[in-house]
Scaffold this active site. Structure first.
Site, PDB file in Angstrom:
ATOM      1  N   ARG A   2       0.789  -1.317  -0.182  1.00  0.00           N
ATOM      2  CA  ARG A   2       0.051  -0.138  -0.092  1.00  0.00           C
ATOM      3  C   ARG A   2       0.832   1.264   0.066  1.00  0.00           C
ATOM      4  O   ARG A   2       2.095   1.237  -0.086  1.00  0.00           O
ATOM      5  CB  ARG A   2      -0.928  -0.129   1.092  1.00  0.00           C
ATOM      6  CG  ARG A   2      -0.591  -0.195   2.397  1.00  0.00           C
ATOM      7  CD  ARG A   2      -1.375  -0.823   3.555  1.00  0.00           C
ATOM      8  NE  ARG A   2      -0.590  -1.226   4.945  1.00  0.00           N
ATOM      9  CZ  ARG A   2      -0.509  -0.479   5.826  1.00  0.00           C
ATOM     10  NH1 ARG A   2      -0.926   0.774   5.829  1.00  0.00           N
ATOM     11  NH2 ARG A   2       0.283  -1.088   6.523  1.00  0.00           N
ATOM     12  N   ASP A  16       8.848  -9.930   7.210  1.00  0.00           N
ATOM     13  CA  ASP A  16       9.409  -8.924   7.983  1.00  0.00           C
ATOM     14  C   ASP A  16      10.733  -8.379   8.002  1.00  0.00           C
ATOM     15  O   ASP A  16      11.432  -9.087   8.215  1.00  0.00           O
ATOM     16  CB  ASP A  16       8.946  -9.284   9.578  1.00  0.00           C
ATOM     17  CG  ASP A  16       9.098  -8.150  10.632  1.00  0.00           C
ATOM     18  OD1 ASP A  16       9.800  -7.023  10.170  1.00  0.00           O
ATOM     19  OD2 ASP A  16       8.787  -8.122  11.803  1.00  0.00           O
ATOM     20  N   VAL A  17      10.933  -7.062   7.545  1.00  0.00           N
ATOM     21  CA  VAL A  17      12.251  -6.809   6.980  1.00  0.00           C
ATOM     22  C   VAL A  17      13.043  -6.634   8.299  1.00  0.00           C
ATOM     23  O   VAL A  17      14.406  -6.561   8.333  1.00  0.00           O
ATOM     24  CB  VAL A  17      12.283  -5.530   6.117  1.00  0.00           C
ATOM     25  CG1 VAL A  17      11.541  -5.691   4.748  1.00  0.00           C
ATOM     26  CG2 VAL A  17      11.943  -4.373   6.888  1.00  0.00           C
ATOM     27  N   ASN A  76      11.669   0.612   0.972  1.00  0.00           N
ATOM     28  CA  ASN A  76      10.493   1.724   1.495  1.00  0.00           C
ATOM     29  C   ASN A  76       9.819   1.161   2.760  1.00  0.00           C
ATOM     30  O   ASN A  76       9.116   2.013   3.235  1.00  0.00           O
ATOM     31  CB  ASN A  76       9.642   1.457   0.138  1.00  0.00           C
ATOM     32  CG  ASN A  76       8.085   2.144   0.464  1.00  0.00           C
ATOM     33  OD1 ASN A  76       8.196   3.413   0.502  1.00  0.00           O
ATOM     34  ND2 ASN A  76       7.088   1.429   0.953  1.00  0.00           N
ATOM     35  N   TYR A  94      11.434   9.566  15.213  1.00  0.00           N
ATOM     36  CA  TYR A  94      11.390   9.364  13.946  1.00  0.00           C
ATOM     37  C   TYR A  94      12.448   9.922  12.860  1.00  0.00           C
ATOM     38  O   TYR A  94      13.066   9.397  11.780  1.00  0.00           O
ATOM     39  CB  TYR A  94       9.748   9.567  13.309  1.00  0.00           C
ATOM     40  CG  TYR A  94       9.658   9.253  11.943  1.00  0.00           C
ATOM     41  CD1 TYR A  94       9.306   7.864  11.464  1.00  0.00           C
ATOM     42  CD2 TYR A  94       9.543  10.327  11.074  1.00  0.00           C
ATOM     43  CE1 TYR A  94       9.146   7.951   9.834  1.00  0.00           C
ATOM     44  CE2 TYR A  94       9.149  10.101   9.482  1.00  0.00           C
ATOM     45  CZ  TYR A  94       8.975   8.970   9.136  1.00  0.00           C
ATOM     46  OH  TYR A  94       8.844   8.800   7.629  1.00  0.00           O
ATOM     47  N   ALA A 127      15.150  11.003  13.755  1.00  0.00           N
ATOM     48  CA  ALA A 127      16.672  10.656  14.314  1.00  0.00           C
ATOM     49  C   ALA A 127      16.783   9.188  13.132  1.00  0.00           C
ATOM     50  O   ALA A 127      17.821   8.968  12.634  1.00  0.00           O
ATOM     51  CB  ALA A 127      16.792  10.056  15.562  1.00  0.00           C
TER      52      ALA A 127
HETATM   53  N1  LIG Z   1       3.516   9.179   3.976  1.00  0.00           N
HETATM   54  C1  LIG Z   1       4.351  10.215   4.319  1.00  0.00           C
HETATM   55  O1  LIG Z   1       4.016  11.173   4.475  1.00  0.00           O
HETATM   56  C2  LIG Z   1       5.848   9.959   4.141  1.00  0.00           C
HETATM   57  C3  LIG Z   1       6.688  11.017   4.296  1.00  0.00           C
HETATM   58  C4  LIG Z   1       8.183  10.879   4.491  1.00  0.00           C
HETATM   59  C5  LIG Z   1       8.625   9.561   4.579  1.00  0.00           C
HETATM   60  N2  LIG Z   1       7.887   8.273   4.526  1.00  0.00           N
HETATM   61  C6  LIG Z   1       8.309   7.111   4.352  1.00  0.00           C
HETATM   62  O2  LIG Z   1       8.007   6.303   3.052  1.00  0.00           O
HETATM   63  C7  LIG Z   1       7.821   5.081   3.253  1.00  0.00           C
HETATM   64  C8  LIG Z   1       6.491   4.391   2.924  1.00  0.00           C
HETATM   65  O3  LIG Z   1       5.553   5.023   3.855  1.00  0.00           O
HETATM   66  P1  LIG Z   1       3.927   4.863   3.554  1.00  0.00           P
HETATM   67  O4  LIG Z   1       3.341   6.330   3.975  1.00  0.00           O
HETATM   68  O5  LIG Z   1       3.567   4.585   2.081  1.00  0.00           O
HETATM   69  O6  LIG Z   1       3.551   4.025   4.559  1.00  0.00           O
HETATM   70  P2  LIG Z   1       2.081   3.048   4.915  1.00  0.00           P
HETATM   71  O7  LIG Z   1       1.037   3.549   3.989  1.00  0.00           O
HETATM   72  O8  LIG Z   1       1.926   3.191   6.295  1.00  0.00           O
HETATM   73  O9  LIG Z   1       2.669   1.670   4.377  1.00  0.00           O
HETATM   74  C9  LIG Z   1       4.051   1.091   5.100  1.00  0.00           C
HETATM   75  C10 LIG Z   1       4.130  -0.264   4.070  1.00  0.00           C
HETATM   76  O10 LIG Z   1       5.149  -0.841   5.096  1.00  0.00           O
HETATM   77  C11 LIG Z   1       5.108  -2.164   5.167  1.00  0.00           C
HETATM   78  N3  LIG Z   1       5.706  -2.639   6.602  1.00  0.00           N
HETATM   79  C12 LIG Z   1       5.612  -1.917   7.474  1.00  0.00           C
HETATM   80  N4  LIG Z   1       6.525  -2.689   8.452  1.00  0.00           N
HETATM   81  C13 LIG Z   1       7.100  -3.776   7.810  1.00  0.00           C
HETATM   82  C14 LIG Z   1       8.024  -4.632   7.865  1.00  0.00           C
HETATM   83  N5  LIG Z   1       8.562  -4.794   9.257  1.00  0.00           N
HETATM   84  N6  LIG Z   1       8.394  -5.455   6.978  1.00  0.00           N
HETATM   85  C15 LIG Z   1       7.841  -5.375   5.833  1.00  0.00           C
HETATM   86  N7  LIG Z   1       7.217  -4.525   5.548  1.00  0.00           N
HETATM   87  C16 LIG Z   1       6.683  -3.535   6.358  1.00  0.00           C
HETATM   88  C17 LIG Z   1       3.656  -2.247   5.347  1.00  0.00           C
HETATM   89  O11 LIG Z   1       3.200  -3.647   5.098  1.00  0.00           O
HETATM   90  P3  LIG Z   1       1.856  -4.030   5.262  1.00  0.00           P
HETATM   91  O12 LIG Z   1       0.680  -3.641   4.681  1.00  0.00           O
HETATM   92  O13 LIG Z   1       1.595  -5.895   5.240  1.00  0.00           O
HETATM   93  O14 LIG Z   1       1.496  -4.028   7.053  1.00  0.00           O
HETATM   94  C18 LIG Z   1       3.076  -1.244   3.987  1.00  0.00           C
HETATM   95  O15 LIG Z   1       3.025  -1.906   2.910  1.00  0.00           O
HETATM   96  C19 LIG Z   1       8.196   4.548   4.665  1.00  0.00           C
HETATM   97  O16 LIG Z   1       9.680   4.394   4.774  1.00  0.00           O
HETATM   98  C20 LIG Z   1       7.986   6.181   5.312  1.00  0.00           C
HETATM   99  O17 LIG Z   1       8.641   6.339   6.559  1.00  0.00           O
HETATM  100  C21 LIG Z   1       6.426   8.647   4.231  1.00  0.00           C
END
Ligand SMILES: NC(=O)c1ccc[n+]([C@@H]2O[C@H](COP(=O)([O-])OP(=O)(O)OC[C@H]3O[C@@H](n4cnc5c(N)ncnc54)[C@H](OP(=O)(O)O)[C@@H]3O)[C@@H](O)[C@H]2O)c1
Length: 266
Positions: A23, A71-72, A98, A164, A166
């Protein structure tokens, strides 16, 4: 390398692993890499149905994809996942780290277990995945690693996300070091720093009017006056994986709509 040809390149297809691709931003990155002709491994931790749905969508459009659970933050699961991808799609040429989680936490108010979990998933997960694919990339003399950091790492003033920020800073440090270690072998490593992007991470649980209030607040802090869509981030990641970015490594690309509140109290 000089190439004055105007004919399209016919590269051998690449295999990409996108962690956390069930997602949000990871899902959009997987679709972008499919558009670039890659076979894509769609990693997820718990949302198998969402990952399988994405794989079906890619396959029915004529692409190659495989859903892979891991689980990474568990190195044994990462190793098993890489073996599964090699078997199903071939060796991993492109790794997009990601998968990530965000827990609020500031110096005088954070949960140690949440800080540890963010470190294990966002930082150790990035190390485990890179460690598992780098030897093959070195052997083949080509590879791309893109790490997802955050504009929080360089000082946006979103309050309450100190821990976060950090760990996302650590992701930037790893990016430079991966680039340094792997560069002589034809492997690049770069980071993308998204700003506030519409996904479950940012506002999944909130109701529509609460969401809109946050979008309006963050939009007001950016030059483009809007928040990000997953595709805004996926395009930048796709660029770093493409031949257009062949001579870039160790770089940090911000995609945050032009935030104006770095290191400021807003
Ligand atoms: N959204 C923002 O505003 C934003 C801003 C800056 C940076 N980021 C970074 O961008 C990246 C993606 O964020 P997002 O907003 O798309 O997050 P998200 O919607 O919460 O989706 C997180 C994804 O990571 C997977 N995941 C979580 N823990 C995991 C683990 N231990 N092993 C494998 N997969 C795992 C989840 O899998 P499941 O669905 O199976 O749980 C999901 O596919 C992250 O690194 C986040 O920190 C996001």
């Amino acid at each position: 390398m000089s190439d004055n040809s105007v004919h399209p390149h016919t590269h051998s297809p690449k295999t990409a692993l996108v962690t956390g691709a069930s997602r949000g931003i990871g899902r959009a990155i997987a679709l972008e890499l499919v558009r670039q002709g890659c076979a894509v491994a769609v990693n997820y931790r718990s949302q198998a149905a969402a990952a399988e749905q994405l794989v079906s969508q890619i396959q029915s459009a004529g692409g190659r994809a495989l859903a892979v659970a891991a689980d990474v933050s568990e190195s044994s699961q990462v190793k098993a996942m890489i073996a599964q991808i090699e078997e199903g799609l071939g060796p991993v040429d492109i790794l997009v780290n990601n998968a990530g989680v965000l827990y609020p936490g500031r110096l005088l108010d954070y949960q140690e277990s949440e800080f540890d979990q963010m470190w294990r998933i966002n930082v150790k997960g990035t190390v485990y995945c890179a460690e598992a694919v780098a030897p093959g990339m070195i052997e083949r003399g080509w590879g791309r690693i893109v790490n997802l950091s955050s504009n929080a790492a360089i000082g946006t003033s979103m309050p309450g996300t100190t821990m976060y920020a950090a760990i996302k800073g650590a992701v930037l440090t790893l990016t430079k070091r991966f680039a340094l270690e792997l560069g002589p072998h034809g492997v690049t490593a770069n980071a993308v720093l998204p700003g506030f992007t519409k996904t479950d991470m940012t506002l999944g649980a909130k109701d529509e009017s609460a969401r809109q209030a946050v979008y309006d607040k963050i939009s007001g802090m950016s030059m483009l006056r809007r928040v990000g869509e997953p595709e805004d981030i996926a395009g930048v990641v796709g660029f770093l994986c493409s031949d257009a970015a062949s001579f870039m490594t160790g770089q940090f690309l911000l995609a945050d709509g032009g935030r104006m509140d770095y290191l400021a109290m807003t």
